[in-house]
Design a protein around this motif. Sequence first.
Motif, PDB file in Angstrom:
ATOM      1  N   ASP A  23       5.133   5.890   5.665  1.00  0.00           N
ATOM      2  CA  ASP A  23       5.479   6.220   4.269  1.00  0.00           C
ATOM      3  C   ASP A  23       5.383   7.723   4.026  1.00  0.00           C
ATOM      4  O   ASP A  23       4.948   8.473   4.897  1.00  0.00           O
ATOM      5  N   LYS A  46       1.974   1.629  -3.393  1.00  0.00           N
ATOM      6  CA  LYS A  46       0.875   1.939  -4.331  1.00  0.00           C
ATOM      7  C   LYS A  46       0.392   3.385  -4.157  1.00  0.00           C
ATOM      8  O   LYS A  46       0.180   4.092  -5.121  1.00  0.00           O
ATOM      9  N   TYR A  47       0.231   3.817  -2.896  1.00  0.00           N
ATOM     10  CA  TYR A  47      -0.337   5.147  -2.660  1.00  0.00           C
ATOM     11  C   TYR A  47       0.745   6.210  -2.485  1.00  0.00           C
ATOM     12  O   TYR A  47       0.669   7.078  -1.641  1.00  0.00           O
ATOM     13  N   ASN A  92       0.837  -1.213   0.000  1.00  0.00           N
ATOM     14  CA  ASN A  92       0.000   0.000   0.000  1.00  0.00           C
ATOM     15  C   ASN A  92       0.867   1.257   0.000  1.00  0.00           C
ATOM     16  O   ASN A  92       0.577   2.223  -0.702  1.00  0.00           O
ATOM     17  N   GLY A 147      -7.267  -5.485   1.400  1.00  0.00           N
ATOM     18  CA  GLY A 147      -5.944  -5.599   2.040  1.00  0.00           C
ATOM     19  C   GLY A 147      -5.930  -5.214   3.508  1.00  0.00           C
ATOM     20  O   GLY A 147      -5.468  -5.978   4.364  1.00  0.00           O
ATOM     21  N   LEU A 148      -6.458  -4.036   3.862  1.00  0.00           N
ATOM     22  CA  LEU A 148      -6.401  -3.586   5.262  1.00  0.00           C
ATOM     23  C   LEU A 148      -7.339  -4.392   6.158  1.00  0.00           C
ATOM     24  O   LEU A 148      -7.080  -4.575   7.344  1.00  0.00           O
ATOM     25  N   ILE A 199      -3.992  10.239   4.035  1.00  0.00           N
ATOM     26  CA  ILE A 199      -5.431   9.930   4.122  1.00  0.00           C
ATOM     27  C   ILE A 199      -6.083  11.023   4.952  1.00  0.00           C
ATOM     28  O   ILE A 199      -5.552  11.422   5.985  1.00  0.00           O
ATOM     29  N   ILE A 212     -11.107   2.867   6.494  1.00  0.00           N
ATOM     30  CA  ILE A 212     -10.256   2.104   5.549  1.00  0.00           C
ATOM     31  C   ILE A 212     -10.045   0.648   5.974  1.00  0.00           C
ATOM     32  O   ILE A 212      -9.676  -0.182   5.146  1.00  0.00           O
ATOM     33  N   GLN A 268     -13.945  -1.179   1.504  1.00  0.00           N
ATOM     34  CA  GLN A 268     -13.954   0.286   1.557  1.00  0.00           C
ATOM     35  C   GLN A 268     -12.696   0.833   0.893  1.00  0.00           C
ATOM     36  O   GLN A 268     -11.590   0.514   1.303  1.00  0.00           O
ATOM     37  N   ARG A 269     -12.914   1.646  -0.138  1.00  0.00           N
ATOM     38  CA  ARG A 269     -11.785   2.236  -0.842  1.00  0.00           C
ATOM     39  C   ARG A 269     -11.997   3.734  -0.932  1.00  0.00           C
ATOM     40  O   ARG A 269     -13.131   4.213  -0.898  1.00  0.00           O
ATOM     41  N   LEU A 270     -10.899   4.451  -1.044  1.00  0.00           N
ATOM     42  CA  LEU A 270     -11.040   5.903  -1.127  1.00  0.00           C
ATOM     43  C   LEU A 270     -10.810   6.418  -2.544  1.00  0.00           C
ATOM     44  O   LEU A 270     -10.883   7.599  -2.812  1.00  0.00           O
ATOM     45  N   HIS A 271     -10.508   5.447  -3.443  1.00  0.00           N
ATOM     46  CA  HIS A 271     -10.205   5.886  -4.815  1.00  0.00           C
ATOM     47  C   HIS A 271     -10.907   5.000  -5.822  1.00  0.00           C
ATOM     48  O   HIS A 271     -11.296   3.887  -5.507  1.00  0.00           O
ATOM     49  N   GLY A 327      -7.285  -1.915  -7.077  1.00  0.00           N
ATOM     50  CA  GLY A 327      -7.355  -2.563  -5.754  1.00  0.00           C
ATOM     51  C   GLY A 327      -8.739  -3.089  -5.482  1.00  0.00           C
ATOM     52  O   GLY A 327      -9.696  -2.792  -6.216  1.00  0.00           O
ATOM     53  N   THR A 328      -8.856  -3.862  -4.447  1.00  0.00           N
ATOM     54  CA  THR A 328     -10.133  -4.503  -4.124  1.00  0.00           C
ATOM     55  C   THR A 328     -10.724  -4.004  -2.806  1.00  0.00           C
ATOM     56  O   THR A 328     -11.849  -4.332  -2.457  1.00  0.00           O
ATOM     57  N   GLY A 329      -9.963  -3.289  -1.996  1.00  0.00           N
ATOM     58  CA  GLY A 329     -10.455  -2.818  -0.693  1.00  0.00           C
ATOM     59  C   GLY A 329     -10.461  -3.907   0.357  1.00  0.00           C
ATOM     60  O   GLY A 329     -11.215  -3.828   1.332  1.00  0.00           O
TER      61      GLY A 329
HETATM   62  P1  ADP Z   1      -6.956  -1.423  -1.585  1.00  0.00           P
HETATM   63  O1  ADP Z   1      -5.556  -0.950  -1.431  1.00  0.00           O
HETATM   64  O2  ADP Z   1      -7.090  -2.697  -2.298  1.00  0.00           O
HETATM   65  O3  ADP Z   1      -7.875  -0.346  -2.083  1.00  0.00           O
HETATM   66  P2  ADP Z   1      -6.856  -1.615   1.250  1.00  0.00           P
HETATM   67  O4  ADP Z   1      -7.811  -2.244   2.208  1.00  0.00           O
HETATM   68  O5  ADP Z   1      -5.462  -2.060   1.289  1.00  0.00           O
HETATM   69  O6  ADP Z   1      -7.526  -1.766  -0.146  1.00  0.00           O
HETATM   70  O7  ADP Z   1      -6.888  -0.051   1.528  1.00  0.00           O
HETATM   71  C1  ADP Z   1      -8.091   0.623   1.699  1.00  0.00           C
HETATM   72  C2  ADP Z   1      -7.956   2.103   1.338  1.00  0.00           C
HETATM   73  O8  ADP Z   1      -7.087   2.726   2.245  1.00  0.00           O
HETATM   74  C3  ADP Z   1      -7.278   2.323  -0.002  1.00  0.00           C
HETATM   75  O9  ADP Z   1      -8.275   2.347  -0.999  1.00  0.00           O
HETATM   76  C4  ADP Z   1      -6.576   3.645   0.164  1.00  0.00           C
HETATM   77  O10 ADP Z   1      -7.439   4.679  -0.184  1.00  0.00           O
HETATM   78  C5  ADP Z   1      -6.282   3.725   1.619  1.00  0.00           C
HETATM   79  N1  ADP Z   1      -4.867   3.441   1.921  1.00  0.00           N
HETATM   80  C6  ADP Z   1      -4.348   2.272   2.316  1.00  0.00           C
HETATM   81  N2  ADP Z   1      -3.040   2.389   2.534  1.00  0.00           N
HETATM   82  C7  ADP Z   1      -2.703   3.671   2.286  1.00  0.00           C
HETATM   83  C8  ADP Z   1      -1.472   4.412   2.317  1.00  0.00           C
HETATM   84  N3  ADP Z   1      -0.318   3.847   2.686  1.00  0.00           N
HETATM   85  N4  ADP Z   1      -1.526   5.718   1.984  1.00  0.00           N
HETATM   86  C9  ADP Z   1      -2.683   6.284   1.603  1.00  0.00           C
HETATM   87  N5  ADP Z   1      -3.852   5.637   1.541  1.00  0.00           N
HETATM   88  C10 ADP Z   1      -3.880   4.342   1.877  1.00  0.00           C
END
Ligand code: ADP
Length: 610
Positions: free
Chosen positions: A545, A519-520, A516, A577-578, A550, A558, A563-566, A573-575
């Motif tokens: 990082d 990626k972000y 993540n 991972g976290l 966020i 998150i 739940q995704r923010l983008h 992504g699939t939402g």
């Molecule tokens: P995914 O990455 O597959 O969307 P995650 O569950 O890993 O799903 O993350 C959920 C949301 O949290 C992401 O869509 C992103 O918006 C936010 N996020 C996660 N990690 C970070 C990060 N290191 N910096 C900024 N935003 C993050």
Amino acid sequence: MTVTELLTHLTRITFVLLFVVTTIDYLRHRDKIRRDVALVFLCLSANTIVLFLVSLVGFRASWLSQVGAVALIAQPYLLLRLVGYFRAVPVVLQRGALLGMVGSWVLLLFSGIPLTPLATIVIVAYFLIIDGYAVFAFIKGAFSSAGVVRQRLRFAAAGSAMLLFPLLFAGIRTIFPAMAPFVIPFTQLFSVLSSLTYYLGFAPPRWLRQMWQLDELRNYLRQVQQPGETTEARILNELKAAVTRVMGTNQVLIALWDDDQKKLTLEKSAEYPDVSMEGFIQTAWRDQKAQIVHRSTVLSQPDVQLLDGLDAEAVLLVPIATIDLSLGMLMVFLQYGSLFADDDLDLLTIFAQQTAVHLENQAVLERLHLYTEELEGRVRERTAALQRSNEELRQFAYVASHDLQEPLRTVSSYLQLIETRYPDKLDQDGREFIAFAVDGASRMKDLIRDLLAYSRVESQPRKYEPLESQKSLDEARKLLEVSIQESEAAITSDPLPQVKADEQLMIQLFQNLISNAIKYRGDRKPEIHIGAARDKNMWQFSVCDNGIGIESKYLDRIFVIFQRLHTRSQYPGTGIGLAICKKAVEMHGGRIWAESEVGKGTTFYFTIPA
Ligand code: ADP
């Protein structure tokens, strides 16, 4: 004015005041006990009152001084009558007192004032014997009572005892006039003391009574709150024991209100099987007021029979009630009366009220206990049901995602076959549609992969063993090698500790958080630091990082699955991972959270047992 004169005046004034106070008390209540108390003080203050009146009128006659003496002589007789109100006085003594009083009057008449030595001896002996007996009776009464009554009887005893000394000294002075200068100061001292102690016995101030009462309340509460089973029967027994102790009688009855039969019923007792609940008991219950009923005021035949049956002269009736709940009646049958009935009633009221409060609390507690049990039962049922459905859901998620993989692979490969083999047979639209389908299938593959990983966190057997977390981090970095190189991420870390954790889950944690962080990332090259700090029996890891950050309002959201923010076009992504990270940390008994500043970067923290 000499000290002696001052003390004399003080004594006289106190006795006159006592007479006034007790007379007012009598006039307000008009019962014979109060009348006799007032009369005792009239006897003690008569001389002073006469002298005062004489000085006002200016009229002098020798017989006037005898009026004071006549009244004084009646004091022992009246004091003995007071004793008769709360205990049996031997008939010999009753007759002796009467004889002593009349005899003393006769002697006074013949001897005149000053008295002859013989008359003095007889009169002093009469005082000593009768007042002496009263002192003894007051002391005994004090021992078999409690609360305000006990204290008042004590002071009555002390007052009567100290009154004897001045009389004794007066006798000594008459017989041995030479002793006068020697005994006069003592006479004064004891006179003052007797008037003051009488004051505390017969007219104690309100605050003092309340203090004495409080003491008794404290004792009773201590008694009731002693450990042990707190059934209604025990509480009522405790009340009976306390009342028996403080009233010096064991004729204590308790009637409780029976809500089914709508009547007062006497507590089961072999001793008193058929006490009628009619008459004054019924009246007192209806009025809900503490009261004393004397034989002389009882009118109905059944009531007289009841008192006869229990050999009682009076009965104290006290409701066992709180402000809004009446539970029953406390009845105390007395063989004689009560000298200070109001204080006895006050004390019994305190006991009865406290008992009622206690019983009510007990009932509430019992109800609470039942509710709690019922609730706990329901919670257990629901939890079991929830666990069952959770388990089923887990099974379903696992099976579904696992089994979906196979047909999905078929769909994907055939779509690819169409794409590669028949590019000419398809027009522009057809090729576009196929591209959409291929993209959808690949998204579905990602989703299924992540869902499977999510359900595996729990369904897979886990081993929580001592583990070098550094090793897990290295493993995760290896898995992410390609993206690290592509993004030219710089990853640094503190020396990482040994923890008690499942290796698979630890690797997954680092992998998800670092991927993540890569990626972000924003426009800068990713700089990622993994830290560890000891927090009691846990290690707190951090993955920091310098990415896009966020907004703080999303920091909780998150971790929720999907739940995704983008959008996917911004960041794929699939939402999930976290959500995996959260579950993995919780499986270890730890917790996970994030802190972030938009545009500067994010730090994820999680705790793992040391
Ligand atoms: P995914 O990455 O597959 O969307 P995650 O569950 O890993 O799903 O993350 C959920 C949301 O949290 C992401 O869509 C992103 O918006 C936010 N996020 C996660 N990690 C970070 C990060 N290191 N910096 C900024 N935003 C993050």
